[in-house]
Design an enzyme around this catalytic site. Structure first.
Site, PDB file in Angstrom:
ATOM      1  N   ASP A 115      -6.269   0.531   0.812  1.00  0.00           N
ATOM      2  CA  ASP A 115      -6.377   0.737   2.253  1.00  0.00           C
ATOM      3  C   ASP A 115      -7.750   0.244   2.709  1.00  0.00           C
ATOM      4  O   ASP A 115      -8.480  -0.389   1.946  1.00  0.00           O
ATOM      5  CB  ASP A 115      -6.135   2.203   2.619  1.00  0.00           C
ATOM      6  CG  ASP A 115      -7.242   3.134   2.126  1.00  0.00           C
ATOM      7  OD1 ASP A 115      -8.184   2.656   1.432  1.00  0.00           O
ATOM      8  OD2 ASP A 115      -7.184   4.334   2.440  1.00  0.00           O
ATOM      9  N   LYS A 155       0.835  -1.197   0.000  1.00  0.00           N
ATOM     10  CA  LYS A 155       0.000   0.000   0.000  1.00  0.00           C
ATOM     11  C   LYS A 155       0.870   1.248   0.000  1.00  0.00           C
ATOM     12  O   LYS A 155       0.705   2.148  -0.837  1.00  0.00           O
ATOM     13  CB  LYS A 155      -0.924   0.011   1.217  1.00  0.00           C
ATOM     14  CG  LYS A 155      -1.895   1.193   1.220  1.00  0.00           C
ATOM     15  CD  LYS A 155      -2.557   1.402   2.569  1.00  0.00           C
ATOM     16  CE  LYS A 155      -1.639   2.202   3.485  1.00  0.00           C
ATOM     17  NZ  LYS A 155      -2.309   2.665   4.716  1.00  0.00           N
TER      18      LYS A 155
END
Length: 261
Positions: free
Chosen positions: A146, A128
């Site tokens: 996320d 991420k």
């Protein structure tokens, strides 16, 4: 939505959703303040388990003290912890920042590497964070998965996966790579403002005819409008207009606008 959706139908609907989100949030950007790849990397590591607003509040002092990897690699742990304390988990985050700064200095000549396979080897950096840095500092397309993105990708019916990496790959099949970074911003913006985890504001959502999860939240338009957050919240029309006109977060804060939820 009636009937089993085909793969082509899902792709077309996904791209319509992206277009509508683009019209809704033409000002969508990474919500962390940064001026270079190192600042974005550090800010993203600090954003774990806290808000971007909180991180943006402390990074000016942080980067004034430690403007690059070399400076941060030489920081005293106690001093670094003191600056980042309010972001939570400050000891672990301090350890990660010191470790990744040292690696960047020792192995990458002080410059943040621009490859996913290198970034994910740095302390505190997963896919991420790596995709955030690649997409926003290097212009290399990446999907940032996320908690908001996970929730919305599943609500939109883009995937039934729960693993972030599998979600990333599933969603990547629906879009052109050039759209990955802005798609990520738009989905996260929508998740923070409208499509909340506990009570989505379905009645105030521009995606009602495209979203198979419509009805999970408040469908009454007036009640849903009261659930909107950030610049879309009731009474913040002036702020929303300034953001649509292109004002930066720094400019808005200087004008006295609070950007928190």
């Amino acid at each position: 939505m009636g009937g089993e959706e085909t793969a082509l139908g899902r792709k077309r609907r996904a791209r319509k959703i992206n277009r509508v989100l683009g019209e809704t949030y033409p000002y969508a950007v990474a919500e962390l303040d940064f001026t270079n790849a190192f600042e974005l990397l550090v800010a993203t590591v600090l954003s774990a388990q806290t808000t971007d607003v909180r991180v943006n509040a402390i990074t000016p002092a942080l980067f004034a003290a430690y403007p690059d990897a070399l400076a941060m690699s030489q920081a005293q742990p106690e001093a670094l912890q003191g600056i980042i304390r309010s972001t939570g988990f400050y000891r672990a985050k301090s350890n990660s920042l010191l470790a990744l700064s040292n690696r960047i200095v020792d192995e990458y000549d002080g410059e943040v590497p621009g490859r996913l396979e290198d970034l994910v080897t740095l302390a505190g950096v997963g896919r991420k964070t790596a995709n955030v840095v690649l997409g926003n500092a290097f212009g290399i397309p990446g999907i940032t998965v996320d908690t908001h993105f996970i929730r919305l990708a599943r609500r939109f019916g883009w995937t039934k996966e729960t693993d972030p990496v599998k979600i990333e790959h599933a969603v990547a099949e629906l879009f052109e790579p050039r759209d990955f970074t802005m798609l990520s911003h738009r989905v996260v913006f929508h998740g923070r403002r409208v499509c909340h985890a506990r009570k989505p504001a379905c009645g105030a959502c521009p995606l009602t005819t495209l979203c198979p999860a419509y009805g999970e939240g408040e469908t009454d338009a007036a009640k849903a409008a009261k659930l909107l957050k950030y610049e879309l919240a009731p009474g913040r029309e002036e702020l929303a207009a300034k953001m649509r006109a292109g004002a930066s977060r720094r400019e808005l804060r200087a004008q006295g606008y609070g950007l928190e939820a």
